[in-house]
Scaffold this active site. Structure first.
Site, short mmCIF file in Angstrom:
data_model
loop_
_atom_site.label_atom_id
_atom_site.label_comp_id
_atom_site.label_asym_id
_atom_site.label_seq_id
_atom_site.Cartn_x
_atom_site.Cartn_y
_atom_site.Cartn_z
N ARG A 262 0.84 -1.20 0.00
CA ARG A 262 0.00 0.00 0.00
C ARG A 262 0.87 1.25 0.00
NH1 ARG A 262 -4.84 -1.83 4.22
NH2 ARG A 262 -5.24 -3.84 3.20
N ARG A 277 1.89 1.23 10.20
CA ARG A 277 1.46 1.64 8.86
C ARG A 277 2.64 1.51 7.90
NH1 ARG A 277 -3.19 4.08 7.56
NH2 ARG A 277 -3.62 4.57 9.74
N GLU A 349 -6.67 -0.78 15.60
CA GLU A 349 -7.36 -1.70 14.68
C GLU A 349 -6.41 -2.76 14.16
OE1 GLU A 349 -7.97 -3.14 10.79
OE2 GLU A 349 -7.40 -1.02 10.68
N SER A 352 -10.59 -5.73 10.05
CA SER A 352 -11.91 -5.22 9.66
C SER A 352 -12.68 -6.37 9.03
CB SER A 352 -11.79 -4.07 8.65
OG SER A 352 -11.31 -2.90 9.27
N ARG A 391 0.69 -6.37 12.80
CA ARG A 391 0.05 -5.75 13.96
C ARG A 391 -0.15 -6.77 15.08
NH1 ARG A 391 -4.02 -0.83 12.16
NH2 ARG A 391 -2.56 0.16 10.72
#
Length: 426
Positions: A262, A277, A349, A352, A391
């Protein structure tokens, strides 16, 4: 994506969904005007074609009777030119409508909390208690380098910012987490493991709704129609693009481990420390194809399956229902799972879990058919991270840290590490 007829017939609902998501929605008025222009052009074409057909018969009669048909023929030449012009304009408008619909977000489910941002998300439940330390807990960006298992400087030398190099037990822990998650989902939760390509074409990204709206978030291979995947959701969902599944195949549950790439466009200055990130990270992804009437029950089971990973690892977390303002473009409803990070003294987070209803299936042409029926319908697609491995790695290191700087390995992971019980500096 939403169908043209649906947007036309339920315009007020679509406008409300824009407002609930915090979007302007002014382009919907332009959409209505273009739609009307397109329909008017089609109506004019039909009228002119009917007129031309009648005139063709009249021209034939005049010629048969030896009369002059030149004036009528000249008039029909102009009519044919006008038909061609209107057909071209209708085709242009039709493409504009299709392009516009690709930029319209999904409609939030009625159970989604209405709100403008993440501040309006609704906490659903919590599991586990954050650990209490008799020392000042450290963040993973301090713990990892001190143990010699995480190296940001060498990763930066190799490629640049927002990359990390794992080594020794750090690398093995990353691999152990992936294997543990894959084994859990295939052996206990009934998923079939797949290993898809890590590169996809533009059509695949349109199918899962990353394109055309989010091209800036992706990495494209120069001079090709190839893109690095942002998540396994893209290749796994597109396995069945333009196919019709048998209803008895559903629910179809697939799990994949892949790297994810990403660009993190627009995130400059946000969460730059550590591995929160990154431009590249690994993830285990769960994807479901289900019948529409089952999709919300399947969303709940998907979320519980992801929770099982955190529970077996002993990591405290909470489940949050995203508000309309925080909901992803393609999702109708999403639960975020947020893991406790002692180094940040808060939740972050880590997964999801989303139901896209038929939004992706319409874009990708994925249907199902009941036995003995000719008519097919669009499947509902769901996916969730089960989990984001980086994570999970940082949550484990932070939650299991000890006063001496070592990290206790949860019992469920020890078989994947040849019985290693602690991460220690070598």
């Amino acid at each position: 994506m939403l169908e043209l007829a649906y947007v036309r017939e339920h315009l007020e609902r679509v406008k409300k969904s824009f407002r609930d998501r915090g979007l302007e929605g002014a382009e919907l008025d332009e959409f209505v005007a273009r739609d009307q222009e397109r329909r008017d052009a089609i109506t004019q074409v039909e009228t002119l074609k009917a007129e031309r057909n009648r005139a063709s018969g009249e021209i034939g009669r005049l010629k048969k009777e030896g009369q002059d048909a030149s004036a009528l023929m000249a008039q029909m030449k102009e009519t044919s030119a006008r038909i061609k012009q209107l057909d071209k304009r209708a085709a242009e408008l039709d493409q504009e409508m299709k392009d516009f619909l690709l930029t319209v977000p999904n409609l939030p489910h009625q159970s989604v909390p209405v709100g403008r941002s993440a501040a309006d998300n609704a906490e659903v439940r919590r599991w586990g208690e954050p650990p209490k330390f008799d020392f000042e807990p450290k963040a993973h960006w301090d713990l990892g380098p001190a143990l010699g298992i995480l190296d940001f400087e060498r990763a930066s030398k190799i490629v640049g910012a927002r990359f990390v190099l794992y080594s020794g037990l750090g690398a093995r822990l990353e691999r152990a987490l992936a294997n543990f998650m894959l084994d859990l989902h295939t052996r206990k939760h009934g998923y079939t493991e797949v290993l898809p390509p890590f590169i996809v074409n533009s059509t695949s990204l349109v199918g899962t709704a990353q394109l055309p709206k989010f091209a800036a978030d992706l990495f494209k291979l120069e001079g090709t129609d190839y893109w690095l995947i942002p998540t396994a959701e893209v290749p796994v969902t597109n396995m069945f693009r333009d196919e019709t599944l048998d209803a008895d195949q559903l629910p179809l549950k697939l799990v994949a481990w892949t790297p994810c790439f990403r660009s993190e466009a627009g995130s400059y200055g946000k969460e730059t420390r550590g591995i929160v990130r990154q431009h590249q990270f690994q993830k285990v992804e769960l994807v479901k194809f289900v019948r529409p009437e089952q999709s919300y029950e399947e969303l709940e089971s998907l979320t519980r399956e992801v929770e099982t990973v955190l529970q077996q690892l002993g990591l405290p977390y909470r489940v949050v229902a995203l508000s309309t303002g925080d909901l992803g473009f393609a999702a109708a409803k999403t639960y975020d799972l947020e893991v406790w990070l002692p180094g940040e003294n808060g939740y972050k987070e880590i997964s999801s879990c989303s139901n896209f209803e038929g939004f992706q299936a319409r874009r990708a042409g994925i249907r199902y058919r009941l036995p003995g029926k000719k008519k097919s319908d669009y499947v509902h697609t769901l996916n969730g991270s089960g989990l984001a491995i980086g994570r999970t790695w940082m949550a484990l290191v932070e939650n299991y840290q000890q006063a001496d700087g070592t990290v206790v390995v949860p019992e469920v992971l020890r078989p994947y590490l040849d019985g290693v019980e602690r991460l220690e500096a070598s």
